[in-house]
Each structure stands twice: as C-alpha cells, then as structure tokens.
Design a protein around this motif. Structure first.
Motif, PDB file in Angstrom:
ATOM      1  N   ALA A 149       0.703  -1.304  -0.042  1.00 32.91           N
ATOM      2  CA  ALA A 149      -0.082   0.030  -0.007  1.00 32.91           C
ATOM      3  C   ALA A 149       0.958   1.243  -0.117  1.00 32.91           C
ATOM      4  CB  ALA A 149      -0.953  -0.084   1.217  1.00 32.91           C
ATOM      5  N   SER A 150       1.891   1.244   0.757  1.00 33.77           N
ATOM      6  CA  SER A 150       2.795   2.639   0.770  1.00 33.77           C
ATOM      7  C   SER A 150       3.342   2.583  -0.502  1.00 33.77           C
ATOM      8  CB  SER A 150       4.013   2.131   1.890  1.00 33.77           C
ATOM      9  OG  SER A 150       3.279   2.278   3.167  1.00 33.77           O
ATOM     10  N   MET A 151       3.993   1.595  -1.170  1.00 30.56           N
ATOM     11  CA  MET A 151       4.758   1.799  -2.382  1.00 30.56           C
ATOM     12  C   MET A 151       3.661   2.230  -3.395  1.00 30.56           C
ATOM     13  SD  MET A 151       6.615  -1.157  -4.835  1.00 30.56           S
ATOM     14  CE  MET A 151       7.310  -2.209  -3.399  1.00 30.56           C
ATOM     15  N   ALA A 152       2.272   1.740  -3.454  1.00 33.47           N
ATOM     16  CA  ALA A 152       1.330   2.229  -4.156  1.00 33.47           C
ATOM     17  C   ALA A 152       1.241   3.702  -4.139  1.00 33.47           C
ATOM     18  CB  ALA A 152       0.001   1.287  -4.169  1.00 33.47           C
ATOM     19  N   ILE A 153       0.949   4.202  -3.086  1.00 31.41           N
ATOM     20  CA  ILE A 153       0.682   5.609  -2.968  1.00 31.41           C
ATOM     21  C   ILE A 153       1.919   6.483  -3.235  1.00 31.41           C
ATOM     22  CG2 ILE A 153       0.518   7.145  -0.809  1.00 31.41           C
ATOM     23  CD1 ILE A 153      -1.314   4.920   0.524  1.00 31.41           C
ATOM     24  N   ALA A 154       3.314   5.869  -2.831  1.00 30.61           N
ATOM     25  CA  ALA A 154       4.396   6.557  -3.477  1.00 30.61           C
ATOM     26  C   ALA A 154       4.430   6.550  -5.061  1.00 30.61           C
ATOM     27  CB  ALA A 154       5.732   5.749  -2.875  1.00 30.61           C
ATOM     28  N   LEU A 155       3.848   5.385  -5.694  1.00 29.87           N
ATOM     29  CA  LEU A 155       3.769   5.629  -7.091  1.00 29.87           C
ATOM     30  C   LEU A 155       2.595   6.384  -7.702  1.00 29.87           C
ATOM     31  CD1 LEU A 155       4.533   1.863  -7.866  1.00 29.87           C
ATOM     32  CD2 LEU A 155       6.282   3.719  -8.402  1.00 29.87           C
ATOM     33  N   ASN A 156       1.938   7.141  -6.781  1.00 27.76           N
ATOM     34  CA  ASN A 156       0.771   7.767  -7.118  1.00 27.76           C
ATOM     35  C   ASN A 156      -0.379   7.019  -7.828  1.00 27.76           C
ATOM     36  OD1 ASN A 156      -0.473  10.295  -6.819  1.00 27.76           O
ATOM     37  ND2 ASN A 156       0.134  10.904  -8.900  1.00 27.76           N
ATOM     38  N   LYS A 157      -0.512   5.784  -7.196  1.00 29.34           N
ATOM     39  CA  LYS A 157      -1.332   4.844  -7.811  1.00 29.34           C
ATOM     40  C   LYS A 157      -2.607   5.169  -6.994  1.00 29.34           C
ATOM     41  CE  LYS A 157       0.873   2.574 -10.739  1.00 29.34           C
ATOM     42  NZ  LYS A 157       0.465   2.613 -12.225  1.00 29.34           N
ATOM     43  N   PRO A 158      -3.759   5.283  -7.500  1.00 23.79           N
ATOM     44  CA  PRO A 158      -5.284   5.392  -6.675  1.00 23.79           C
ATOM     45  C   PRO A 158      -5.265   4.220  -5.962  1.00 23.79           C
ATOM     46  CG  PRO A 158      -5.532   6.074  -9.212  1.00 23.79           C
ATOM     47  CD  PRO A 158      -4.000   5.366  -9.010  1.00 23.79           C
ATOM     48  N   THR A 159      -5.587   4.458  -4.484  1.00 22.89           N
ATOM     49  CA  THR A 159      -5.580   3.433  -3.619  1.00 22.89           C
ATOM     50  C   THR A 159      -6.730   3.239  -2.602  1.00 22.89           C
ATOM     51  OG1 THR A 159      -3.129   3.434  -3.400  1.00 22.89           O
ATOM     52  CG2 THR A 159      -4.181   2.270  -1.602  1.00 22.89           C
ATOM     53  N   ILE A 160      -7.209   2.142  -2.632  1.00 26.98           N
ATOM     54  CA  ILE A 160      -8.321   1.685  -1.636  1.00 26.98           C
ATOM     55  C   ILE A 160      -7.938   0.886  -0.639  1.00 26.98           C
ATOM     56  CG2 ILE A 160     -10.856   0.722  -1.548  1.00 26.98           C
ATOM     57  CD1 ILE A 160     -11.105   1.436  -4.763  1.00 26.98           C
ATOM     58  N   ILE A 161      -7.977   1.354   0.357  1.00 27.31           N
ATOM     59  CA  ILE A 161      -7.666   0.308   1.681  1.00 27.31           C
ATOM     60  C   ILE A 161      -8.928  -0.430   2.159  1.00 27.31           C
ATOM     61  CG2 ILE A 161      -6.907   0.396   4.150  1.00 27.31           C
ATOM     62  CD1 ILE A 161      -4.997   2.356   3.131  1.00 27.31           C
ATOM     63  N   ILE A 162      -9.032  -1.420   2.592  1.00 33.53           N
ATOM     64  CA  ILE A 162     -10.245  -2.298   3.189  1.00 33.53           C
ATOM     65  C   ILE A 162      -9.647  -2.656   4.564  1.00 33.53           C
ATOM     66  CG2 ILE A 162     -11.650  -4.100   3.185  1.00 33.53           C
ATOM     67  CD1 ILE A 162     -11.112  -4.341   0.241  1.00 33.53           C
ATOM     68  N   ARG A 163     -10.318  -2.257   5.523  1.00 30.77           N
ATOM     69  CA  ARG A 163      -9.914  -2.522   7.082  1.00 30.77           C
ATOM     70  C   ARG A 163     -10.820  -2.542   7.925  1.00 30.77           C
ATOM     71  NH1 ARG A 163     -12.063   1.315   8.713  1.00 30.77           N
ATOM     72  NH2 ARG A 163     -11.547   3.348   8.895  1.00 30.77           N
ATOM     73  N   PRO A 164     -10.835  -3.311   8.753  1.00 28.02           N
ATOM     74  CA  PRO A 164     -11.868  -3.662   9.866  1.00 28.02           C
ATOM     75  C   PRO A 164     -11.954  -2.165  10.873  1.00 28.02           C
ATOM     76  CG  PRO A 164     -10.198  -5.043  10.436  1.00 28.02           C
ATOM     77  CD  PRO A 164      -9.847  -4.452   9.107  1.00 28.02           C
ATOM     78  N   GLU A 165     -12.958  -1.898  11.310  1.00 34.89           N
ATOM     79  CA  GLU A 165     -13.067  -0.992  12.403  1.00 34.89           C
ATOM     80  C   GLU A 165     -11.925  -0.792  13.446  1.00 34.89           C
ATOM     81  OE1 GLU A 165     -16.217   1.248  15.516  1.00 34.89           O
ATOM     82  OE2 GLU A 165     -16.975  -0.244  14.058  1.00 34.89           O
ATOM     83  N   SER A 166     -11.539  -2.007  13.952  1.00 39.35           N
ATOM     84  CA  SER A 166     -10.624  -2.378  15.056  1.00 39.35           C
ATOM     85  C   SER A 166      -9.210  -1.806  14.513  1.00 39.35           C
ATOM     86  CB  SER A 166     -10.637  -3.868  15.415  1.00 39.35           C
ATOM     87  OG  SER A 166     -10.094  -4.585  13.965  1.00 39.35           O
ATOM     88  N   LEU A 167      -8.873  -1.713  13.292  1.00 40.01           N
ATOM     89  CA  LEU A 167      -7.683  -1.246  12.768  1.00 40.01           C
ATOM     90  C   LEU A 167      -7.763   0.261  12.320  1.00 40.01           C
ATOM     91  CD1 LEU A 167      -6.439  -4.288  10.748  1.00 40.01           C
ATOM     92  CD2 LEU A 167      -5.971  -3.629  12.922  1.00 40.01           C
ATOM     93  N   ILE A 168      -8.634   1.015  12.898  1.00 39.94           N
ATOM     94  CA  ILE A 168      -8.697   2.514  12.483  1.00 39.94           C
ATOM     95  C   ILE A 168      -7.545   3.120  12.949  1.00 39.94           C
ATOM     96  CG2 ILE A 168      -9.909   4.548  12.768  1.00 39.94           C
ATOM     97  CD1 ILE A 168     -12.587   2.733  12.681  1.00 39.94           C
ATOM     98  N   HIS A 169      -7.277   2.825  14.269  1.00 39.82           N
ATOM     99  CA  HIS A 169      -6.190   3.919  14.828  1.00 39.82           C
ATOM    100  C   HIS A 169      -4.741   3.144  14.302  1.00 39.82           C
ATOM    101  CE1 HIS A 169      -4.009   5.894  17.732  1.00 39.82           C
ATOM    102  NE2 HIS A 169      -3.239   4.994  18.220  1.00 39.82           N
ATOM    103  N   PRO A 170      -4.440   1.916  14.216  1.00 39.67           N
ATOM    104  CA  PRO A 170      -2.917   1.694  13.663  1.00 39.67           C
ATOM    105  C   PRO A 170      -2.761   2.025  12.172  1.00 39.67           C
ATOM    106  CG  PRO A 170      -4.201  -0.329  14.265  1.00 39.67           C
ATOM    107  CD  PRO A 170      -5.117   0.738  14.711  1.00 39.67           C
TER     108      PRO A 170
END
Length: 146
Positions: free
Chosen positions: A98-119
């Motif tokens: 995900a970090s590499m995709a963002i660094a490459l300026n790729k449109p990125t969608i993250i799927i994460r459960p509510e329990s991982l909001i903070h981390p």
C-alpha cells in the motif's frame, strides 16, 4: 475500458477470489493481479532461481529481491490498488504494498476493519479511499464506470 487492479494483502484466505467473483457478478471490467499467493513458492523462489544460499538471511534476501521486483512491475501496471488489512495475520506486506502504491501515485483503496482504524490512520489518510468491506471497495470501483 478495462482496469487492472492490484490486490495487496494477506494470502492466507480467499478474499481475492471473493472480490473477483463479486466483480464478475457485477460485470465490472476488471483484471486482477497481485502478489504470489503460493506461500512456499514465494519463500523458495530465490533458491529456485539463484541456487542454494549460504544461510536463512541470504535465502530470504534472494526471495525478497525477486518478490519485490514482481510486486513493483505489477504495481506499475495497475490502474488501482486495493489493499486488504485483516485482523488475523501480520500485515507487513500489505502495508509495504500500500505504501509503495501511494508513493507511485496509484489510486489506492484500503479495506480495513473498524478495529484497525487507529493503527492504520496515517496510511488511511494517504490512501484515496478507506472502506471496511470488500463490497464497499467494489462499490467504489463500480462508481468509476458510471
């Protein structure tokens, strides 16, 4: 128009198949690529190609170099990246992709459960969209075609 979607995330369950099947049911013109999901093949590829390594560090380093090259090539070809963070497994590879995709300026969608909001707050802040379910990610992708 057809989009290439890189599916980043843990390889220990069938979430990729679930997403691909749901995309097919919706007739979304998506082609999916992603990391090597055969764990043994991913771990062994360095020695398969380069031969026996002198220790675990070198074995892992050789495999990591080849896997990172593969990931970079496929991320560069992707139009969109979907990164799934689950609760059960360590998520280092997902975070790296995900970090590499963002660094490459790729449109990125993250799927994460509510329990991982903070981390995942910093990563979510840099992604284009953060959702909690595969269906929500597909809704975002489907919206591109409307």
């Amino acid at each position: 128009m057809e989009l290439v979607v890189y599916l980043a995330g843990q390889i220990h369950d069938d979430w990729r198949d679930e997403l691909a099947n749901k995309a097919k049911e919706r007739n979304l013109p998506l082609v999916f690529v992603g990391p090597q999901t055969n764990h043994d093949e991913s771990d062994d590829i360095g020695e398969v190609i380069l031969g026996k390594q002198p220790g675990k560090l070198y074995r892992d380093d050789a495999s990591a170099a080849i896997n990172n090259l593969r990931t970079q090539v496929l991320l560069n070809k992707a139009d969109v990246v979907v990164a799934l963070f689950g609760e059960q497994y360590r998520q280092w590879n997902t975070a790296m992709d995900a970090s590499m995709a963002i660094a490459l300026n790729k449109p990125t969608i993250i799927i994460r459960p509510e329990s991982l909001i903070h981390p995942l707050k910093e990563l979510s802040n840099r992604a284009n969209v953060t959702v909690e379910t595969i269906d929500q990610a597909l809704d975002v992708l489907a919206y591109i075609f409307k």
